[in-house]
Design a protein around this motif. Structure first.
Motif, PDB file in Angstrom:
ATOM      1  N   SER A   7       0.817  -1.206   0.000  1.00  0.00           N
ATOM      2  CA  SER A   7       0.000   0.000   0.000  1.00  0.00           C
ATOM      3  C   SER A   7       0.854   1.260   0.000  1.00  0.00           C
ATOM      4  O   SER A   7       0.607   2.192  -0.761  1.00  0.00           O
ATOM      5  N   LEU A  32      -7.651   4.133  -1.315  1.00  0.00           N
ATOM      6  CA  LEU A  32      -7.657   2.717  -1.663  1.00  0.00           C
ATOM      7  C   LEU A  32      -6.705   1.903  -0.808  1.00  0.00           C
ATOM      8  O   LEU A  32      -7.018   0.781  -0.395  1.00  0.00           O
ATOM      9  N   LEU A  33      -5.534   2.491  -0.503  1.00  0.00           N
ATOM     10  CA  LEU A  33      -4.463   1.687   0.066  1.00  0.00           C
ATOM     11  C   LEU A  33      -4.097   1.993   1.515  1.00  0.00           C
ATOM     12  O   LEU A  33      -3.820   1.081   2.285  1.00  0.00           O
ATOM     13  N   ALA A  65      -3.853   2.499   5.267  1.00  0.00           N
ATOM     14  CA  ALA A  65      -4.642   2.123   6.438  1.00  0.00           C
ATOM     15  C   ALA A  65      -3.937   2.480   7.731  1.00  0.00           C
ATOM     16  O   ALA A  65      -4.534   2.494   8.789  1.00  0.00           O
ATOM     17  N   VAL A  98      -4.450  -4.151  -5.682  1.00  0.00           N
ATOM     18  CA  VAL A  98      -5.463  -4.346  -4.635  1.00  0.00           C
ATOM     19  C   VAL A  98      -6.484  -5.396  -5.058  1.00  0.00           C
ATOM     20  O   VAL A  98      -6.863  -6.272  -4.269  1.00  0.00           O
ATOM     21  N   THR A 148      -7.237  -8.885  -3.219  1.00  0.00           N
ATOM     22  CA  THR A 148      -8.591  -9.199  -2.775  1.00  0.00           C
ATOM     23  C   THR A 148      -9.036 -10.558  -3.298  1.00  0.00           C
ATOM     24  O   THR A 148      -9.623 -11.371  -2.568  1.00  0.00           O
ATOM     25  N   LEU A 161     -13.810  -5.753  -0.744  1.00  0.00           N
ATOM     26  CA  LEU A 161     -13.345  -4.376  -0.635  1.00  0.00           C
ATOM     27  C   LEU A 161     -14.193  -3.632   0.395  1.00  0.00           C
ATOM     28  O   LEU A 161     -15.413  -3.795   0.450  1.00  0.00           O
ATOM     29  N   THR A 162     -13.549  -2.817   1.208  1.00  0.00           N
ATOM     30  CA  THR A 162     -14.296  -1.955   2.112  1.00  0.00           C
ATOM     31  C   THR A 162     -14.930  -0.826   1.312  1.00  0.00           C
ATOM     32  O   THR A 162     -14.582  -0.589   0.150  1.00  0.00           O
ATOM     33  N   ARG A 183     -14.480   2.315   1.754  1.00  0.00           N
ATOM     34  CA  ARG A 183     -13.449   3.306   1.439  1.00  0.00           C
ATOM     35  C   ARG A 183     -12.596   2.853   0.263  1.00  0.00           C
ATOM     36  O   ARG A 183     -12.260   3.650  -0.622  1.00  0.00           O
ATOM     37  N   GLN A 184     -12.238   1.571   0.221  1.00  0.00           N
ATOM     38  CA  GLN A 184     -11.437   1.061  -0.890  1.00  0.00           C
ATOM     39  C   GLN A 184     -12.209   1.129  -2.198  1.00  0.00           C
ATOM     40  O   GLN A 184     -11.650   1.479  -3.246  1.00  0.00           O
ATOM     41  N   GLY A 227     -12.119   4.556  -3.365  1.00  0.00           N
ATOM     42  CA  GLY A 227     -10.796   4.838  -3.923  1.00  0.00           C
ATOM     43  C   GLY A 227     -10.648   4.310  -5.333  1.00  0.00           C
ATOM     44  O   GLY A 227     -10.107   4.995  -6.216  1.00  0.00           O
TER      45      GLY A 227
END
Length: 303
Positions: A99, A142-143, A145, A257, A261, A268-269, A271-272, A275
């Motif tokens: 990330s 996206l990345l 955290a 990503v 996954t 994916l969350t 937020r991701q 993104g």
């Protein structure tokens, strides 16, 4: 007739953008493969095994040797775009979470535009600069955290890789008139491999022990992630501006990503997912054909 001509004008950049997108899609998988399947502590051999076989394969296909100033240009570009770059990316992949490494590299569109402005006189378009800023935001969403400490050495390696490759890509665009993308890629890769070979032996000694999985991983990175990817990338640089190509490079972390996954079987969350959508929007809106189409659409709506 005007509508047909306009359609062709828009369609042509889109086709070259799709060809160029092969490169970041392939590169997006290399961080994962390097981290999971390649031996640690051998960045020089990792770069050598990635570059030289790919270069020799392309050279066997094209059967064209450098000529004139291309003997030294191939060395310069091979060092910037492949040799030193591969070593630094290998280090970054081993020292940083994917990330963080990918987020640092997401600044490439901006850096490439600035180098293109300085060396080619290609002033960045406002739309592209805005798209680049939006793309960096999307990659960060996206990345990033913040769940792991960041190694300063890994960040330094990523920043150096970003600067060297951005300069190298712009120089390749400046110098490559009359040279096909396969020859251009082959010469750089062979030059990088020949430079790396004695350094790898002197610094790292014997090459790492490799099993079948390691050989397959190196084969994938060398053929798909290097030979195919760089031919697509330099083809894009021939037909599109450095800023446009740099924006397409934002697909790199998206691919990484999505691959992670799929492999991990995780969703994916929110937020991701946001993104991903922001990055894709930035890539699309930064393409010149799309920009021109939007300008025409606004003009048509005013009539």
């Amino acid at each position: 007739m005007e509508a047909i001509s306009s359609g062709r004008t828009i369609r042509r950049p889109v086709i070259w953008a799709l060809v160029t997108a092969v490169a970041p899609a392939a590169w997006g998988t290399t961080y994962f493969v390097t981290r999971e399947y390649l031996p640690e502590g051998y960045p020089l051999y990792g770069a050598l095994i990635r570059a030289l076989p790919a270069g020799l394969l392309l050279l066997a296909i094209v059967r064209r040797r450098p000529h004139g100033s291309w003997w030294w240009k191939a060395v310069v570009l091979g060092t910037l775009n492949m040799g030193a770059f591969f070593v630094l990316v290998y280090l970054a992949a081993q020292l940083l979470p994917t990330s963080v490494a990918s987020t640092v590299m997401a600044a490439a569109p901006v850096v490439m535009m600035l180098f293109a402005w300085a060396l080619l006189g290609a002033r960045p378009r406002v739309a592209q600069m805005l798209a680049a800023a939006v793309g960096i935001l999307g990659v960060a969403l996206l990345l990033l955290a913040g769940t792991r400490a960041v190694d300063p050495a890994g960040v330094a390696a990523s920043v150096a890789a970003l600067a060297m490759s951005s300069l190298g890509y712009v120089l390749a665009q400046r110098w490559s008139a009359g040279i096909d993308a396969v020859s251009l890629t082959a010469w750089q890769l062979v030059a990088a491999g020949l430079i790396l070979a004695p350094i790898a032996v002197a610094v790292e000694g014997a090459p790492p022990a490799m099993d079948a999985t390691t050989w397959l991983a190196y084969g994938y990175i060398s053929i798909v992630g290097t030979a195919v990817a760089f031919v697509a990338w330099f083809t894009g640089l021939r037909h599109l501006g450095a800023g446009t190509v740099g924006l397409i490079g934002l697909l790199n972390p998206v691919t990484g990503v999505l691959l992670g996954t799929l492999v991990a079987g995780e969703l994916l969350t929110a937020r991701q997912l946001l993104g991903v959508l922001i990055v894709l929007a930035a890539v699309v809106l930064g393409q010149p054909g799309i920009s021109r189409a939007l300008v025409r659409l606004r003009a048509w709506m005013r009539v």
